[in-house]
Design a protein around this motif. Structure first.
Motif, PDB file in Angstrom:
ATOM      1  N   LYS A 180       0.839  -1.193   0.000  1.00 56.16           N
ATOM      2  CA  LYS A 180       0.000   0.000   0.000  1.00 56.16           C
ATOM      3  C   LYS A 180       0.880   1.252   0.000  1.00 56.16           C
ATOM      4  O   LYS A 180       1.999   1.235   0.515  1.00 56.16           O
ATOM      5  N   PHE A 181       0.346   2.317  -0.568  1.00 55.35           N
ATOM      6  CA  PHE A 181       1.012   3.616  -0.564  1.00 55.35           C
ATOM      7  C   PHE A 181       0.042   4.677  -0.086  1.00 55.35           C
ATOM      8  O   PHE A 181      -1.150   4.642  -0.427  1.00 55.35           O
ATOM      9  N   ILE A 182       0.547   5.626   0.699  1.00 56.56           N
ATOM     10  CA  ILE A 182      -0.246   6.794   1.065  1.00 56.56           C
ATOM     11  C   ILE A 182      -0.163   7.803  -0.076  1.00 56.56           C
ATOM     12  O   ILE A 182       0.922   8.142  -0.546  1.00 56.56           O
ATOM     13  N   CYS A 183      -1.323   8.269  -0.509  1.00 56.95           N
ATOM     14  CA  CYS A 183      -1.404   9.243  -1.595  1.00 56.95           C
ATOM     15  C   CYS A 183      -2.120  10.484  -1.069  1.00 56.95           C
ATOM     16  O   CYS A 183      -3.281  10.414  -0.665  1.00 56.95           O
ATOM     17  N   LEU A 184      -1.409  11.596  -1.052  1.00 52.93           N
ATOM     18  CA  LEU A 184      -1.984  12.843  -0.551  1.00 52.93           C
ATOM     19  C   LEU A 184      -2.929  13.432  -1.587  1.00 52.93           C
ATOM     20  O   LEU A 184      -2.624  13.436  -2.786  1.00 52.93           O
ATOM     21  N   THR A 185      -4.081  13.921  -1.113  1.00 56.20           N
ATOM     22  CA  THR A 185      -5.089  14.441  -2.042  1.00 56.20           C
ATOM     23  C   THR A 185      -5.527  15.844  -1.637  1.00 56.20           C
ATOM     24  O   THR A 185      -5.656  16.127  -0.447  1.00 56.20           O
ATOM     25  N   PRO A 186      -5.741  16.710  -2.671  1.00 55.38           N
ATOM     26  CA  PRO A 186      -5.516  16.406  -4.085  1.00 55.38           C
ATOM     27  C   PRO A 186      -4.033  16.253  -4.382  1.00 55.38           C
ATOM     28  O   PRO A 186      -3.197  16.858  -3.719  1.00 55.38           O
ATOM     29  N   GLY A 187      -3.727  15.419  -5.377  1.00 58.97           N
ATOM     30  CA  GLY A 187      -2.331  15.113  -5.672  1.00 58.97           C
ATOM     31  C   GLY A 187      -2.084  14.940  -7.156  1.00 58.97           C
ATOM     32  O   GLY A 187      -2.929  15.258  -7.997  1.00 58.97           O
ATOM     33  N   TYR A 188      -0.919  14.384  -7.468  1.00 62.27           N
ATOM     34  CA  TYR A 188      -0.413  14.290  -8.837  1.00 62.27           C
ATOM     35  C   TYR A 188      -0.890  12.998  -9.492  1.00 62.27           C
ATOM     36  O   TYR A 188      -0.563  11.898  -9.034  1.00 62.27           O
ATOM     37  N   ASP A 189      -1.631  13.131 -10.575  1.00 60.56           N
ATOM     38  CA  ASP A 189      -2.256  11.963 -11.212  1.00 60.56           C
ATOM     39  C   ASP A 189      -1.246  10.917 -11.676  1.00 60.56           C
ATOM     40  O   ASP A 189      -1.524   9.720 -11.646  1.00 60.56           O
TER      41      ASP A 189
END
Length: 424
Positions: A131-140
């Motif tokens: 799993k990865f944490i993805c900050l939102t809004p973020g880079y597509d």
């Protein structure tokens, strides 16, 4: 007028006026694009001297190596020193790649899946789940890398001073399957915020259940200030080494929006242990990157002072375009109560939040009128914005007169979509 407090009659009357204005613009057959953060023609023109005679004849590096030939996997010593001056990271920890930092990020994550990283008990592909944490809004494109490699993405809000660190710390401390997170720490894509010193220190120090947790630090906009006094960013690489977590950081950057996006110089930096493992695979993958391009860049931008002078020229064009965007948003949406936006001091994007559940309608109205926006949902994992409200604006590429026209269409679309929602 605040749309939220207006009467139904006022909303209907305003809708009719705005719709007539929108229809008149749509009838012009426009073809305008606010979807990608590409440099303008004027910006690219500032780098054309790099292709002149004085920059292309030289082919020997400072140590006498013939840059036309194979070899020097880590990059020319003087190019590694250049990146060291720019980033503050020791030259010995830097590898200079091809034109794309995104390519280096993809390769780095692919290597982690195939071989693991320093301290991994096994290759990540042999874990039950990654799993990865993805900050939102973020880079597509960060999200697309995870999706292509089968990595599960966990959304965490990006606040005005960086990641929601309470949530990040709780997640990584409790779940060993969380192997990493994406960060665009300065002038973040798309919100344009810069991480606070506290956020950077907490990222360096936080306890993680996974012994091989990695932060992919995509510092794409580290020298891309628009204002004279740009944002300051604390050095995560140094902070992590200071507290014994030096292996935690994979650092990336490039000259893609400094010189030529399709022909720049990318770099990555990592700890000694990570670099040793990476080079053992890179030496099989390639005999070396484009050193002639490295030497061209060094002739044009020999040091940090030259970069700073060059970026002040770039900033003139960006500031003019950002002013058009921000002034139009304030004029047309400032007192409506149906939108809010960021006002970055650098980078390439403005993040616009419209009335919840209307972003797709705004996108459709813009498209019908000939204005292309970044697809709604692109700033969230799996392309799904749970509130259907975020729009990424990329003002850098269009001519100023086209940008002003596109912004008129956009703000009309925002107001029309909001009124339709409120009347419904």
């Amino acid at each position: 007028m605040n749309y939220l407090n207006a009467t139904k009659a006022e909303k209907n009357a305003l809708y009719g006026t705005l719709r007539a204005e929108y229809d008149a613009l749509a009838a012009q057959g426009l073809s305008l694009d606010l979807s990608r953060g590409k440099p303008s023609g004027e910006q690219l023109g500032e780098s054309m001297p790099m292709l002149g005679e004085n920059c292309t004849l030289r082919y020997l590096s400072e140590n006498g190596f013939d840059c036309r030939n194979y070899g020097v996997l880590e990059g020319l010593p003087e190019m590694r020193a250049f990146w060291s001056e720019l980033t503050g990271i020791p030259a010995k920890n830097i590898v200079v790649g091809g034109n794309s930092s995104l390519n280096l990020m993809y390769d780095t994550l692919s290597r982690a899946m195939l071989y693991g990283v320093a301290g991994s008990p096994r290759p990540w592909c042999r874990e039950e789940k990654v799993k990865f944490i993805c900050l939102t809004p973020g880079y597509d494109r960060h999200f697309a890398i995870c999706e292509s490699l089968g990595i599960e993405m966990i959304s965490v809000p990006l606040l005005s001073d960086g990641p929601d660190m309470d949530k990040v710390e709780a997640l990584v401390a409790a779940d060993a399957s969380i192997k990493g997170m994406w960060c665009v720490p300065k002038y973040s894509n798309p919100s344009g915020i810069t991480y606070s010193d506290e956020a950077v220190r907490r990222l360096a120090r936080m306890k993680t259940a996974a012994p091989d947790f990695r932060i992919f630090w995509d510092n794409a906009y580290m020298v891309h200030d628009i204002e004279n006094e740009g944002d300051a960013l604390l050095d995560l690489f140094a902070e992590a080494h200071l507290v014994g977590n030096g292996d935690r950081v994979f650092f990336f950057s490039s000259t893609s929006k400094i010189t030529f996006p399709g022909a720049g110089i990318a770099m990555m930096a990592m700890s000694d242990a990570n670099l040793s493992l990476a080079l053992s695979v890179l030496t099989v993958q390639t005999i070396g990157y484009d050193k002639m391009n490295q030497i061209r860049h060094l002739a044009f931008l020999p040091d940090k002072a030259a970069v700073e002078a060059h970026m002040k020229k770039q900033a003139r064009y960006l500031k003019e375009r950002f002013s058009i965007v921000l002034d139009t948003l304030k004029r047309d949406l400032g007192d409506t109560g149906v939108a809010k936006w960021t006002a970055p001091r650098g980078g390439y994007f403005v993040s616009l939040d419209v009335l919840p559940h209307t972003a797709k309608r705004v996108y459709a109205l813009c498209k019908e009128a000939g204005v292309t926006l970044t697809k709604v949902g692109a700033t969230f994992p799996y392309g799904v914005d749970p509130e259907d409200k975020n729009l990424r604006l990329a003002p850098s590429y269009p001519k100023t007169e086209d940008l002003a026209l596109a912004m008129r269409v956009l703000t009309l679309a925002v107001r029309l979509a909001a009124l339709e929602s409120l009347l419904a």
